[in-house]
Design a protein around this motif. Structure first.
Motif, PDB file in Angstrom:
ATOM      1  N   GLY A   4       0.803  -1.223   0.000  1.00  0.00           N
ATOM      2  CA  GLY A   4       0.000   0.000   0.000  1.00  0.00           C
ATOM      3  C   GLY A   4       0.830   1.264   0.000  1.00  0.00           C
ATOM      4  N   LEU A   5       2.018   1.190  -0.608  1.00  0.00           N
ATOM      5  CA  LEU A   5       2.948   2.320  -0.542  1.00  0.00           C
ATOM      6  C   LEU A   5       3.075   3.075  -1.862  1.00  0.00           C
ATOM      7  N   LEU A   6       2.307   2.720  -2.872  1.00  0.00           N
ATOM      8  CA  LEU A   6       2.288   3.468  -4.130  1.00  0.00           C
ATOM      9  C   LEU A   6       0.904   4.067  -4.342  1.00  0.00           C
ATOM     10  N   TYR A   7       0.864   5.268  -4.907  1.00  0.00           N
ATOM     11  CA  TYR A   7      -0.417   5.912  -5.180  1.00  0.00           C
ATOM     12  C   TYR A   7      -0.231   6.949  -6.282  1.00  0.00           C
ATOM     13  N   LYS A   8      -1.333   7.344  -6.881  1.00  0.00           N
ATOM     14  CA  LYS A   8      -1.316   8.403  -7.885  1.00  0.00           C
ATOM     15  C   LYS A   8      -1.482   9.740  -7.175  1.00  0.00           C
ATOM     16  N   GLY A   9      -0.627  10.687  -7.483  1.00  0.00           N
ATOM     17  CA  GLY A   9      -0.721  11.972  -6.801  1.00  0.00           C
ATOM     18  C   GLY A   9       0.085  13.035  -7.504  1.00  0.00           C
ATOM     19  N   THR A  10      -0.020  14.248  -6.988  1.00  0.00           N
ATOM     20  CA  THR A  10       0.674  15.403  -7.542  1.00  0.00           C
ATOM     21  C   THR A  10       1.550  16.017  -6.466  1.00  0.00           C
ATOM     22  N   LEU A  11       2.798  16.269  -6.802  1.00  0.00           N
ATOM     23  CA  LEU A  11       3.728  16.849  -5.841  1.00  0.00           C
ATOM     24  C   LEU A  11       3.563  18.354  -5.749  1.00  0.00           C
ATOM     25  N   GLU A  12       3.970  18.890  -4.618  1.00  0.00           N
ATOM     26  CA  GLU A  12       4.009  20.339  -4.448  1.00  0.00           C
ATOM     27  C   GLU A  12       5.101  20.938  -5.336  1.00  0.00           C
ATOM     28  N   PRO A  13       5.006  22.214  -5.693  1.00  0.00           N
ATOM     29  CA  PRO A  13       6.062  22.831  -6.507  1.00  0.00           C
ATOM     30  C   PRO A  13       7.408  22.763  -5.795  1.00  0.00           C
ATOM     31  N   SER A  62       7.372   7.500   0.639  1.00  0.00           N
ATOM     32  CA  SER A  62       8.654   7.459   1.348  1.00  0.00           C
ATOM     33  C   SER A  62       8.601   8.214   2.672  1.00  0.00           C
ATOM     34  N   THR A  63       7.625   9.131   2.815  1.00  0.00           N
ATOM     35  CA  THR A  63       7.496   9.845   4.089  1.00  0.00           C
ATOM     36  C   THR A  63       7.112   8.899   5.221  1.00  0.00           C
ATOM     37  N   ASP A  64       6.531   7.741   4.894  1.00  0.00           N
ATOM     38  CA  ASP A  64       6.225   6.747   5.926  1.00  0.00           C
ATOM     39  C   ASP A  64       7.489   6.166   6.530  1.00  0.00           C
ATOM     40  N   TYR A  65       8.627   6.367   5.849  1.00  0.00           N
ATOM     41  CA  TYR A  65       9.896   5.798   6.297  1.00  0.00           C
ATOM     42  C   TYR A  65      10.951   6.878   6.509  1.00  0.00           C
ATOM     43  N   GLY A  66      10.497   8.078   6.863  1.00  0.00           N
ATOM     44  CA  GLY A  66      11.439   9.113   7.294  1.00  0.00           C
ATOM     45  C   GLY A  66      11.873  10.106   6.249  1.00  0.00           C
ATOM     46  N   ASP A  67      11.363  10.016   5.017  1.00  0.00           N
ATOM     47  CA  ASP A  67      11.754  10.969   3.984  1.00  0.00           C
ATOM     48  C   ASP A  67      10.977  12.278   4.162  1.00  0.00           C
ATOM     49  N   ASP A  68      11.465  13.334   3.532  1.00  0.00           N
ATOM     50  CA  ASP A  68      10.834  14.649   3.662  1.00  0.00           C
ATOM     51  C   ASP A  68       9.561  14.760   2.829  1.00  0.00           C
ATOM     52  N   VAL A  69       9.566  14.175   1.632  1.00  0.00           N
ATOM     53  CA  VAL A  69       8.403  14.188   0.738  1.00  0.00           C
ATOM     54  C   VAL A  69       8.289  12.829   0.080  1.00  0.00           C
ATOM     55  N   ASP A  70       7.114  12.515  -0.434  1.00  0.00           N
ATOM     56  CA  ASP A  70       6.947  11.307  -1.224  1.00  0.00           C
ATOM     57  C   ASP A  70       7.657  11.482  -2.567  1.00  0.00           C
ATOM     58  N   ARG A  71       8.119  10.369  -3.139  1.00  0.00           N
ATOM     59  CA  ARG A  71       8.976  10.442  -4.323  1.00  0.00           C
ATOM     60  C   ARG A  71       8.321   9.765  -5.529  1.00  0.00           C
ATOM     61  N   PRO A  72       8.425  10.370  -6.701  1.00  0.00           N
ATOM     62  CA  PRO A  72       7.843   9.760  -7.902  1.00  0.00           C
ATOM     63  C   PRO A  72       8.680   8.587  -8.392  1.00  0.00           C
ATOM     64  N   SER A  83       4.245  11.083 -15.509  1.00  0.00           N
ATOM     65  CA  SER A  83       2.879  11.144 -16.029  1.00  0.00           C
ATOM     66  C   SER A  83       2.758  10.495 -17.409  1.00  0.00           C
ATOM     67  N   ASP A  84       3.867  10.426 -18.150  1.00  0.00           N
ATOM     68  CA  ASP A  84       3.831   9.813 -19.475  1.00  0.00           C
ATOM     69  C   ASP A  84       4.106   8.314 -19.442  1.00  0.00           C
ATOM     70  N   GLY A  85       4.243   7.757 -18.235  1.00  0.00           N
ATOM     71  CA  GLY A  85       4.471   6.326 -18.101  1.00  0.00           C
ATOM     72  C   GLY A  85       5.916   5.908 -18.075  1.00  0.00           C
ATOM     73  N   ALA A  86       6.846   6.854 -18.226  1.00  0.00           N
ATOM     74  CA  ALA A  86       8.278   6.527 -18.181  1.00  0.00           C
ATOM     75  C   ALA A  86       8.746   6.452 -16.731  1.00  0.00           C
ATOM     76  N   TRP A  87       9.753   5.585 -16.494  1.00  0.00           N
ATOM     77  CA  TRP A  87      10.302   5.471 -15.141  1.00  0.00           C
ATOM     78  C   TRP A  87      11.102   6.726 -14.778  1.00  0.00           C
ATOM     79  N   THR A  88      11.076   7.087 -13.513  1.00  0.00           N
ATOM     80  CA  THR A  88      11.995   8.109 -13.006  1.00  0.00           C
ATOM     81  C   THR A  88      13.342   7.443 -12.736  1.00  0.00           C
ATOM     82  N   TYR A  89      14.368   8.235 -12.449  1.00  0.00           N
ATOM     83  CA  TYR A  89      15.671   7.673 -12.100  1.00  0.00           C
ATOM     84  C   TYR A  89      15.590   6.823 -10.832  1.00  0.00           C
ATOM     85  N   PHE A  90      14.642   7.140  -9.962  1.00  0.00           N
ATOM     86  CA  PHE A  90      14.516   6.451  -8.684  1.00  0.00           C
ATOM     87  C   PHE A  90      14.036   5.006  -8.857  1.00  0.00           C
ATOM     88  N   ALA A  91      13.213   4.756  -9.868  1.00  0.00           N
ATOM     89  CA  ALA A  91      12.604   3.433 -10.048  1.00  0.00           C
ATOM     90  C   ALA A  91      13.645   2.323 -10.233  1.00  0.00           C
TER      91      ALA A  91
END
Length: 571
Positions: free
Chosen positions: A280-289, A308-318, A322-330
């Motif tokens: 339950g740690l992935l969701y669709k959302g929009t980040l703050e600027p 990632s904020t559930d595990y001590g990060d400052d913000v959730d990470r993509p 939106s175009d379906g491509a992976w981010t560098y984090f994936a």
């Protein structure tokens, strides 16, 4: 023999007796009880904080606990005296015979080897540079730190894998291919210009020539879609060959090279993210600027985000755009999931200083994937500033924009580079002056330690020429005892450094050991009785050379952890 661990065992046994006698309450934890060298050597040989850490949970005055504990420890054969200082610190002075025993034990190359990590598998990932050019001086520090850390953990009993993550899945590898293609055209006699963002370094000339040797003119004047895949594969392999050669020049040999590209199109990224989605740690959302962006500059887009904020990060990470491509984090998530799946008990990543913002998200991912079972420690290596006689060192002509690892190694040799890169903690900036690096003086730590080892080996060769072998140690002077005390710290130091992932502690310790030994050597100039060689007294020589032999064994072991070759003689 770990004298400090042995004494701690005596302390906890005495505390158990105090509990049984009613001097301490039941249920106390002794986990924070430590035995260590005193801050002031005049106070004794060891000190314990037992009374200080137990006073509050026991509801007693620390001095009362210390005085009772001193009575128990003072009855040990190995303890000459146990005295209480200040509010409740307990200082111990040990018998002279104990230090002689340390000297005997330290002559064994296994002295200091620990079983602390027995049964634990550790993956140390370091260097992991983009395969787009030769390694630079920043990579050098990370390579030295990671390799020394791996050596240290192995010495402490861990099963260690040294791993390089090849970042060959991103756009930078396409840029490399286009840069190599330009050198390929140049090899065919064409005039070329390197657009901004490509790699113009001379190191790609040979790669372009090699591409020509393999493919002839098959790619000349052909569209990019014809040659990009082939040139990318050729260029990446050529760069990895260059990088492996650079690492070999530094004495670094990896156990495993892992390709980022191998994660794409194989379902491995999807599998790792399915693990997170199942929790339950992935969701669709929009980040703050991003900070510093005005609202009109920001276009909100729905992405797949990791909590990632559930595990001590400052913000959730993509993890997916939106175009379906992976981010560098994936793919990084997938790579660490692969390491967890391989059964490692600890993961260590050695990053450059510019990766500081990546630490929390990566720790969050590993924590989520392993349910907190597998710890990830990220070590950041700060920048290295190069100097020549106090002046900034100029960039490499071959690389074009930076100083390469080979520039540094070729100037002063791998041993000097490795030792000096560990004379500061990894998260502290480091100044490296080529002139000082080869200076033959006490101010140069690598030279001083190597010099100490070489002069000891000279003494031992002379003793061997006299037909004298080391015998039972004869410690007749306080300066000799001080050297034995420093030797006794070695097993404890190894475990502290391994536990904290701090190989620089080994370099510091070797400098301290060299200093106390040379102080003894210099004292022998005035007091002939403590000299190591006695031409007319083989028995005295046998007793005296045991101490320098032990010092040479420990120096050799410490240099081995740092990846530095101990020299037998100075020329």
């Amino acid at each position: 023999m770990n004298l400090f661990a042995d004494m701690r065992a005596h302390v906890t046994e005495a505390l158990d007796r105090m509990v049984a006698a009613g001097d301490l309450p039941q249920g106390l934890s002794f986990d924070n009880v430590a035995v260590e060298p005193p801050r002031d050597a005049a106070h004794g040989d060891m000190a314990t904080n037992a009374a200080m850490v137990l006073a509050k949970p026991a509801g007693l005055k620390p001095r009362d606990i210390a005085e009772t504990l001193a009575g128990h420890l003072g009855r040990l054969d190995s303890v000459e005296s146990a005295t209480v200082a200040g509010p409740g610190f307990l200082n111990l002075t040990l018998s002279r015979d104990l230090w002689s025993g340390i000297v005997t034990t330290a002559q064994d190359p296994a002295f200091g080897l620990s079983k602390m990590g027995e049964g634990e598998r550790v993956n140390v990932e370091y260097v992991s540079a983009n395969p787009t050019g030769p390694l630079h001086v920043g990579h050098t520090r990370g390579a030295v730190f990671g390799d020394a850390l791996a050596n240290l953990l192995s010495f402490a009993g861990y099963d260690v894998t040294r791993e390089y993550y090849i970042n060959d899945g991103g756009a930078q590898v396409d840029v490399l291919a286009r840069s190599v293609y330009l050198r390929y055209l140049e090899a065919h006699g064409r005039e070329v210009e390197f657009p901004e963002g490509t790699y113009p370094g001379d190191y790609l000339r040979d790669v372009g020539e090699g591409l020509k040797a393999v493919h002839g003119d098959a790619f000349v004047d052909r569209p990019e879609e014809v040659w990009l895949d082939d040139v990318r594969a050729f260029a990446t392999e050529a760069m990895m060959t260059l990088i492996r050669d650079d690492l070999a020049a530094l004495g670094v040999e990896m156990d495993q090279f892992f390709s980022e590209k191998s994660l794409y199109g194989t379902g491995r990224i999807e599998s790792a993210l399915e693990v997170l989605d199942g929790k339950g740690l992935l969701y669709k959302g929009t980040l703050e600027p991003p900070k510093g962006k005005l609202p009109e500059d920001w276009e909100p887009r729905e992405q797949t985000l990791f909590k990632s904020t559930d595990y001590g990060d400052d913000v959730d990470r993509p993890v997916m755009k939106s175009d379906g491509a992976w981010t560098y984090f994936a793919p990084d998530i997938a790579y660490h999931w692969d390491k967890i799946d391989r059964g490692y008990d600890q993961l260590i990543d050695v990053f450059g200083a510019d990766h500081g913002g990546y630490v929390k998200r990566m720790k969050a991912a590993v924590g989520a994937l392993s349910d907190g079972r597998v710890p990830l420690d990220v070590k950041l290596c700060q920048l290295v500033k190069l100097y020549e006689n106090g002046q900034p060192f100029k960039m490499s002509k071959r690389a074009g924009t930076f100083v390469t690892l080979r520039d540094v190694v070729d100037r002063v040799g791998p041993d000097v580079v490795r030792f000096l890169m560990l004379t500061r903690k990894n998260d502290a900036p480091l100044d490296f002056d080529f002139a000082k690096a080869v200076e033959e003086s006490r101010d140069n730590p690598v030279w001083y330690v190597q010099y100490t080892h070489a002069r000891i080996r000279s003494v031992l060769r002379k003793a061997d020429g006299m037909g004298v072998a080391p015998g039972a140690p004869r410690l007749t002077d306080p300066a000799e005892v001080e050297v034995a005390k420093k030797l006794a710290e070695w097993p404890r130091l190894v475990e502290i450094a391994a536990k904290g992932h701090e190989p620089h502690r080994i370099a510091f310790y070797l400098g301290e050991l060299a200093q106390v030994f040379n102080s003894l050597w210099n004292k022998g100039d005035d007091d002939h009785s403590i000299r190591f060689l006695h031409d007319s007294d083989p028995q005295a020589t046998a007793g005296k050379i045991s101490l320098p032999l032990a010092v040479s064994v420990v120096i050799s072991a410490g240099l081995g952890i740092l990846g530095v070759t101990p020299v037998e003689e100075m020329r």
